[in-house]
Each structure stands twice: as structure tokens, then as C-alpha cells.
Scaffold this active site. Structure first.
Site, PDB file in Angstrom:
ATOM      1  N   HIS A  96      23.753  39.213  32.516  1.00  0.00           N
ATOM      2  CA  HIS A  96      24.579  40.419  32.532  1.00  0.00           C
ATOM      3  C   HIS A  96      24.601  41.020  31.126  1.00  0.00           C
ATOM      4  O   HIS A  96      24.586  40.292  30.138  1.00  0.00           O
ATOM      5  CB  HIS A  96      26.000  40.084  32.998  1.00  0.00           C
ATOM      6  CG  HIS A  96      26.789  41.299  33.343  1.00  0.00           C
ATOM      7  ND1 HIS A  96      27.399  42.067  32.390  1.00  0.00           N
ATOM      8  CD2 HIS A  96      27.025  41.899  34.537  1.00  0.00           C
ATOM      9  CE1 HIS A  96      27.993  43.101  32.985  1.00  0.00           C
ATOM     10  NE2 HIS A  96      27.781  43.017  34.285  1.00  0.00           N
ATOM     11  N   GLU A 165      20.904  47.041  36.467  1.00  0.00           N
ATOM     12  CA  GLU A 165      22.212  47.517  35.992  1.00  0.00           C
ATOM     13  C   GLU A 165      22.016  48.232  34.669  1.00  0.00           C
ATOM     14  O   GLU A 165      22.019  47.587  33.607  1.00  0.00           O
ATOM     15  CB  GLU A 165      23.163  46.336  35.754  1.00  0.00           C
ATOM     16  CG  GLU A 165      23.678  45.677  36.985  1.00  0.00           C
ATOM     17  CD  GLU A 165      25.074  45.084  36.770  1.00  0.00           C
ATOM     18  OE1 GLU A 165      25.904  45.230  37.666  1.00  0.00           O
ATOM     19  OE2 GLU A 165      25.338  44.498  35.699  1.00  0.00           O
ATOM     20  N   GLY A 171      30.721  50.706  34.320  1.00  0.00           N
ATOM     21  CA  GLY A 171      32.105  51.084  34.058  1.00  0.00           C
ATOM     22  C   GLY A 171      32.298  52.496  33.537  1.00  0.00           C
ATOM     23  O   GLY A 171      33.390  52.850  33.086  1.00  0.00           O
ATOM     24  N   SER A 202      28.787  51.353  38.262  1.00  0.00           N
ATOM     25  CA  SER A 202      29.674  52.401  38.777  1.00  0.00           C
ATOM     26  C   SER A 202      29.528  52.654  40.280  1.00  0.00           C
ATOM     27  O   SER A 202      29.711  53.785  40.747  1.00  0.00           O
ATOM     28  CB  SER A 202      29.475  53.704  37.997  1.00  0.00           C
ATOM     29  OG  SER A 202      29.873  53.536  36.650  1.00  0.00           O
ATOM     30  N   GLY A 223      31.339  45.902  39.939  1.00  0.00           N
ATOM     31  CA  GLY A 223      32.405  45.415  39.073  1.00  0.00           C
ATOM     32  C   GLY A 223      33.745  45.984  39.514  1.00  0.00           C
ATOM     33  O   GLY A 223      34.352  45.535  40.500  1.00  0.00           O
ATOM     34  N   GLY A 224      34.210  47.012  38.802  1.00  0.00           N
ATOM     35  CA  GLY A 224      35.554  47.567  38.985  1.00  0.00           C
ATOM     36  C   GLY A 224      35.960  47.794  40.429  1.00  0.00           C
ATOM     37  O   GLY A 224      37.031  47.332  40.865  1.00  0.00           O
TER      38      GLY A 224
HETATM   39  P1  13P Z   1      31.037  48.551  37.431  1.00  0.00           P
HETATM   40  O1  13P Z   1      30.796  48.523  38.899  1.00  0.00           O
HETATM   41  O2  13P Z   1      32.478  48.444  37.052  1.00  0.00           O
HETATM   42  O3  13P Z   1      30.332  49.682  36.754  1.00  0.00           O
HETATM   43  O4  13P Z   1      30.383  47.204  36.833  1.00  0.00           O
HETATM   44  C1  13P Z   1      29.093  46.881  37.174  1.00  0.00           C
HETATM   45  C2  13P Z   1      28.841  45.513  36.720  1.00  0.00           C
HETATM   46  O5  13P Z   1      28.840  45.233  35.538  1.00  0.00           O
HETATM   47  C3  13P Z   1      28.645  44.494  37.762  1.00  0.00           C
HETATM   48  O6  13P Z   1      28.083  43.341  37.223  1.00  0.00           O
END
Ligand code: 13P
Length: 240
Positions: A96, A165, A171, A202, A223-224
């Protein structure tokens, strides 16, 4: 129609109680998961895994590790770490961008970890992606090629995933166009790799349908939005 994996990277968004409450609420949505088009892997904080496992009642939701908190010392150390909590972990995220930047992990140590996990029958999700600066320089694909395993672990029938990613998308609410994602994912499979292909950065309930138009996509690393219960459920519903 193929199944789509949702890998929910909760990072440090939820404390233990919130993680347990999330899973208990999820248990009530069991019918969303059977004979439908999503597989779910939850990645809580490592220390919350046993409690989350205890709370989880849905059989086809699995659990994974966000990464390791230490540098690789031996195969057996990694293996025991993955199995030590007795939660039967299936999966682990590696590479990551937060690990690459904050823990200064380089491509070599990440790929070492990736191969060890894979050989140990733990489904690795290898994150690759360019920074804003690399993107501006037109270096997206060369950057990603350096982050990929050099050879496909063909000897191992266990699947693995590559998650594209882009660092600048994590984010921020900024998402590459479907064409850009397609270009990268095609590059990944053309480079001797035959993984499952995920996109992360995102992803939310408002853009997931558009992203699903990309045929190559097998899953999302989220993530979020994956830590917000209502958003998470909406994402699953849209995929189904
Ligand atoms: P977001 O979905 O918050 O952008 O984060 C992505 C992420 O880092 C998943 O590993």
C-alpha cells in the site's frame, strides 16, 4: 456475470467497538451476499481481528490483514503472524502506498513479502500506483511495471490480485477516467501477470457503477467509503 470482490481496507478509521458494531449490522444483511455478485474481504486493524471474527456471522465474508508492522524476517514468522490469531486469515494487502511512503518499504521488500504470502496460501493483494509527480511526468506505466512481480507465480494455483491505486487518488475524491484505468490494467496483464485486477482510490457509492463499466475490473480496494456502513451497503447493492 463474474463476481466482484470488495476489499474493505478500514485502515485506522474504526476502533474495536465500531468494527464490531459494523459487523453486527452487516450480519443483518446476510441476503445481500448469497448467490449474488459480490465477495467481501474486510481488513480491520490487526488487533481487532479476533473480536471481528467472533462477531461475524456471514460465512462468505472473509478477513484479511492490512499488512505487517515489522520487516520480514522469515517465512515462518509471516505465516505464524497470519495464523496466530486463529481467525483463519485468507488475505493480506501488501505494498500500500502508505507503507511505501511512511514505512519506506521498497519494491524489493514488498515483492519478497508478496511471494512469501502467496507461497503460504494467503491471497495477496499487491497495491501498485503512481504519485501525482510521476503521473505529471508521464511515468505512470514505467512506475507500475517496476512494482509488479517479475514473473507470474505459475507454480501456485492460488489466485492473487493486483490493485491499481494511484497515490493521488487515495482519499482525495479524484478518480482517473475509465480509459486511464483500463490502460493501466491492460498493462498489468500484458506484463506476464494473470492476476485478478482491482481498482482503488476514492471509490464510493456514487462512482462505483461507472467504474464497473471497465470489463477488466474484478474488484475494488476501498478505504474511506468501506468504513461508513451506509456507503458500504450502497456499494454492495449497486454491484449486485
Ligand atoms: P480511499 O477509498 O479512501 O480513497 O482509500 C483507498 C485505499 O487506500 C484503499 O487501500
Amino acid at each position: 456475470m463474474k463476481k466482484i470482490t470488495i476489499a474493505a481496507n478500514w485502515k485506522k478509521y474504526l476502533n474495536e467497538k465500531e468494527s464490531i458494531d459494523f459487523v453486527k449490522k452487516l450480519n443483518k444483511y446476510e441476503d445481500l451476499f448469497y448467490n449474488k455478485y459480490v465477495d467481501i474481504i474486510l481488513f480491520p486493524q490487526a488487533e481487532h481481528l479476533p473480536a471481528v471474527k467472533d462477531a461475524l456471522e456471514i460465512k462468505n465474508v472473509t478477513l484479511g490483514l492490512q499488512d505487517y508492522d515489522y520487516r520480514i524476517k522469515s517465512d515462518s514468522e509471516i505465516s505464524s503472524r497470519c495464523h496466530s490469531s486463529g481467525v483463519g486469515l485468507d488475505s493480506c494487502i501488501v505494498g500500500h502506498s502508505e507503507r511505501r511512503m511512511l514505512h519506506k518499504e521498497d519494491n524489493k521488500s514488498i515483492l519478497e513479502k508478496f511471494h512469501i504470502l502467496h507461497a503460504r496460501d494467503i491471497y495477496p493483494i499487491l497495491c501498485v500506483g503512481e504519485t501525482q509527480e510521476q503521473r505529471d511526468l508521464g511515468d505512470t506505466l514505467p512506475t507500475i511495471y517496476k512494482q509488479l512481480p517479475e514473473e507470474t507465480p505459475l507454480f501456485n494455483p492460488l489466485p492473487y490480485a493486483i490493485a491499481y491505486e494511484p497515490v493521488w487518488s487515495i482519499g482525495t475524491g479524484n478518480v482517473p477516467s475509465n480509459k486511464e484505468i483500463e490502460l493501466v490494467l491492460s498493462g498489468v496483464i500484458n506484463s506476464k501477470n494473470q492476476p485478478y485486477l482491482f481498482y482503488g482510490g476514492s471509490v464510493n457509492e456514487d462512482n462505483v457503477e461507472k467504474l464497473l463499466e471497465i470489463d477488466l475490473i474484478d474488484g475494488f480496494l476501498i478505504g474511506g467509503a468501506s468504513a461508513k456502513f451506509d456507503s458500504f451497503i450502497q456499494i454492495i447493492k449497486k454491484i449486485n
